[in-house]
Design a protein around this motif. Sequence first.
Motif, PDB file in Angstrom:
ATOM      1  N   GLU A  40      26.788  26.027  29.352  1.00  0.00           N
ATOM      2  CA  GLU A  40      26.718  27.266  28.576  1.00  0.00           C
ATOM      3  C   GLU A  40      26.324  28.442  29.469  1.00  0.00           C
ATOM      4  O   GLU A  40      26.864  29.538  29.358  1.00  0.00           O
ATOM      5  N   ALA A  41      25.349  28.190  30.355  1.00  0.00           N
ATOM      6  CA  ALA A  41      24.980  29.231  31.318  1.00  0.00           C
ATOM      7  C   ALA A  41      26.158  29.524  32.233  1.00  0.00           C
ATOM      8  O   ALA A  41      26.413  30.669  32.603  1.00  0.00           O
ATOM      9  N   GLY A  42      26.900  28.472  32.589  1.00  0.00           N
ATOM     10  CA  GLY A  42      28.077  28.648  33.438  1.00  0.00           C
ATOM     11  C   GLY A  42      29.131  29.506  32.779  1.00  0.00           C
ATOM     12  O   GLY A  42      29.807  30.290  33.451  1.00  0.00           O
ATOM     13  N   LYS A  43      29.269  29.381  31.461  1.00  0.00           N
ATOM     14  CA  LYS A  43      30.249  30.189  30.736  1.00  0.00           C
ATOM     15  C   LYS A  43      29.932  31.677  30.873  1.00  0.00           C
ATOM     16  O   LYS A  43      30.833  32.500  31.088  1.00  0.00           O
ATOM     17  N   THR A  44      28.655  32.004  30.773  1.00  0.00           N
ATOM     18  CA  THR A  44      28.243  33.401  30.925  1.00  0.00           C
ATOM     19  C   THR A  44      28.465  33.884  32.354  1.00  0.00           C
ATOM     20  O   THR A  44      28.996  34.971  32.582  1.00  0.00           O
ATOM     21  N   LYS A  45      28.101  33.054  33.303  1.00  0.00           N
ATOM     22  CA  LYS A  45      28.241  33.428  34.712  1.00  0.00           C
ATOM     23  C   LYS A  45      29.702  33.515  35.137  1.00  0.00           C
ATOM     24  O   LYS A  45      30.043  34.217  36.091  1.00  0.00           O
ATOM     25  N   ALA A  46      30.572  32.803  34.427  1.00  0.00           N
ATOM     26  CA  ALA A  46      31.989  32.753  34.799  1.00  0.00           C
ATOM     27  C   ALA A  46      32.755  34.003  34.412  1.00  0.00           C
ATOM     28  O   ALA A  46      33.930  34.140  34.776  1.00  0.00           O
ATOM     29  N   GLN A  47      32.132  34.928  33.687  1.00  0.00           N
ATOM     30  CA  GLN A  47      32.852  36.119  33.253  1.00  0.00           C
ATOM     31  C   GLN A  47      33.386  36.929  34.429  1.00  0.00           C
ATOM     32  O   GLN A  47      34.416  37.589  34.331  1.00  0.00           O
ATOM     33  N   THR A  48      32.686  36.882  35.546  1.00  0.00           N
ATOM     34  CA  THR A  48      33.189  37.551  36.749  1.00  0.00           C
ATOM     35  C   THR A  48      34.369  36.791  37.336  1.00  0.00           C
ATOM     36  O   THR A  48      35.354  37.382  37.798  1.00  0.00           O
ATOM     37  N   CYS A  49      34.295  35.463  37.284  1.00  0.00           N
ATOM     38  CA  CYS A  49      35.330  34.613  37.889  1.00  0.00           C
ATOM     39  C   CYS A  49      36.679  34.744  37.200  1.00  0.00           C
ATOM     40  O   CYS A  49      37.728  34.662  37.847  1.00  0.00           O
ATOM     41  N   VAL A  50      36.648  34.920  35.866  1.00  0.00           N
ATOM     42  CA  VAL A  50      37.898  34.898  35.111  1.00  0.00           C
ATOM     43  C   VAL A  50      38.787  36.100  35.393  1.00  0.00           C
ATOM     44  O   VAL A  50      39.976  36.087  35.060  1.00  0.00           O
ATOM     45  N   VAL A  51      38.233  37.125  36.014  1.00  0.00           N
ATOM     46  CA  VAL A  51      39.060  38.278  36.396  1.00  0.00           C
ATOM     47  C   VAL A  51      40.206  37.816  37.294  1.00  0.00           C
ATOM     48  O   VAL A  51      41.351  38.284  37.167  1.00  0.00           O
ATOM     49  N   CYS A  52      39.930  36.871  38.181  1.00  0.00           N
ATOM     50  CA  CYS A  52      40.961  36.335  39.074  1.00  0.00           C
ATOM     51  C   CYS A  52      41.473  34.972  38.605  1.00  0.00           C
ATOM     52  O   CYS A  52      42.676  34.697  38.659  1.00  0.00           O
ATOM     53  N   HIS A  53      40.545  34.110  38.184  1.00  0.00           N
ATOM     54  CA  HIS A  53      40.913  32.727  37.873  1.00  0.00           C
ATOM     55  C   HIS A  53      41.363  32.515  36.439  1.00  0.00           C
ATOM     56  O   HIS A  53      41.720  31.398  36.065  1.00  0.00           O
ATOM     57  N   GLY A  54      41.354  33.581  35.643  1.00  0.00           N
ATOM     58  CA  GLY A  54      41.875  33.494  34.290  1.00  0.00           C
ATOM     59  C   GLY A  54      40.870  32.971  33.281  1.00  0.00           C
ATOM     60  O   GLY A  54      39.854  32.374  33.645  1.00  0.00           O
ATOM     61  N   PRO A  55      41.165  33.185  31.988  1.00  0.00           N
ATOM     62  CA  PRO A  55      40.280  32.691  30.931  1.00  0.00           C
ATOM     63  C   PRO A  55      40.067  31.184  31.048  1.00  0.00           C
ATOM     64  O   PRO A  55      41.026  30.420  31.187  1.00  0.00           O
ATOM     65  N   MET A  56      38.811  30.766  31.052  1.00  0.00           N
ATOM     66  CA  MET A  56      38.435  29.351  31.136  1.00  0.00           C
ATOM     67  C   MET A  56      38.992  28.685  32.397  1.00  0.00           C
ATOM     68  O   MET A  56      39.202  27.479  32.449  1.00  0.00           O
ATOM     69  N   GLY A  57      39.254  29.502  33.419  1.00  0.00           N
ATOM     70  CA  GLY A  57      39.712  28.948  34.697  1.00  0.00           C
ATOM     71  C   GLY A  57      41.186  28.661  34.770  1.00  0.00           C
ATOM     72  O   GLY A  57      41.647  28.018  35.723  1.00  0.00           O
ATOM     73  N   ASN A  58      41.955  29.138  33.793  1.00  0.00           N
ATOM     74  CA  ASN A  58      43.404  28.921  33.805  1.00  0.00           C
ATOM     75  C   ASN A  58      44.107  30.148  34.390  1.00  0.00           C
ATOM     76  O   ASN A  58      44.571  31.037  33.666  1.00  0.00           O
ATOM     77  N   SER A  59      44.154  30.182  35.705  1.00  0.00           N
ATOM     78  CA  SER A  59      44.746  31.313  36.408  1.00  0.00           C
ATOM     79  C   SER A  59      46.237  31.436  36.109  1.00  0.00           C
ATOM     80  O   SER A  59      46.963  30.441  36.083  1.00  0.00           O
ATOM     81  N   THR A  60      46.673  32.669  35.911  1.00  0.00           N
ATOM     82  CA  THR A  60      48.109  32.938  35.771  1.00  0.00           C
ATOM     83  C   THR A  60      48.663  33.614  37.021  1.00  0.00           C
ATOM     84  O   THR A  60      49.861  33.854  37.115  1.00  0.00           O
ATOM     85  N   ASN A  61      47.786  33.916  37.959  1.00  0.00           N
ATOM     86  CA  ASN A  61      48.183  34.535  39.223  1.00  0.00           C
ATOM     87  C   ASN A  61      48.266  33.450  40.288  1.00  0.00           C
ATOM     88  O   ASN A  61      47.269  32.788  40.581  1.00  0.00           O
ATOM     89  N   PRO A  62      49.439  33.217  40.881  1.00  0.00           N
ATOM     90  CA  PRO A  62      49.596  32.122  41.841  1.00  0.00           C
ATOM     91  C   PRO A  62      48.780  32.264  43.121  1.00  0.00           C
ATOM     92  O   PRO A  62      48.695  31.323  43.905  1.00  0.00           O
TER      93      PRO A  62
END
Length: 207
Positions: A40-62
């Motif tokens: 759950e803490a990771g979900k909050t911290k991941a908000q920065t990551c999803v800018v590149c890696h996509g929602p929930m880590g599903n990147s659409t950028n190759p």
Amino acid sequence: MTAAIGKGRARWPAVRAWVSVLAYCTSIFCLPGVAHADAEAGKTKAQTCVVCHGPMGNSTNPDYPILAGQSARYIYLELRDFKEGRRSDPRMSPMAAGLSREDMLDLADYFAAQRAEPVPFKADPVRVEAGRRKAAEVLCTMCHLGGFTGQNEIPRVAGQHYQYIVKQLQDFRERRRTNDAGDMTSVSKGLSDEDIMNLSAYTANLQ
């Protein structure tokens, strides 16, 4: 006798990979009494990551890998390598520099718990088949497992972006990426550009 020796040499990278797995069992994931990750803490911290890696880590950028469904151990170790300089990338290295051990554990646990979504990929059947044969020849599934689903420190590459797989194989071959205990460097050094494109097409086509 020569054939037997050749087979032995071909399997050596896979044997080394298993040795690496055992060595990594001295890491925080195998030591008693360590702190548990907080998804759950990771979900909050991941908000920065999803800018590149996509929602929930599903990147659409190759250019950016899919993190959803990777093992927590693999994600943690890659983040640690970026932070400590064993792996370098102009985008990821600065992002990882400020992460604490707890941050990396939480992020790893969060992304590992996500479901990888299929990526649209128009596969060339000829390349896919050539990649399948090459994968069997160099014993990729000895480490990445059948279906290339990955395990422990070995990443899932099934359904990963074609462009990203190509780049990683090229980086291993040219020793621009070396944080693999030498296993992927050893495997990739004998790959041609054609081999890399074929292997990438094959693994990207897997879901």
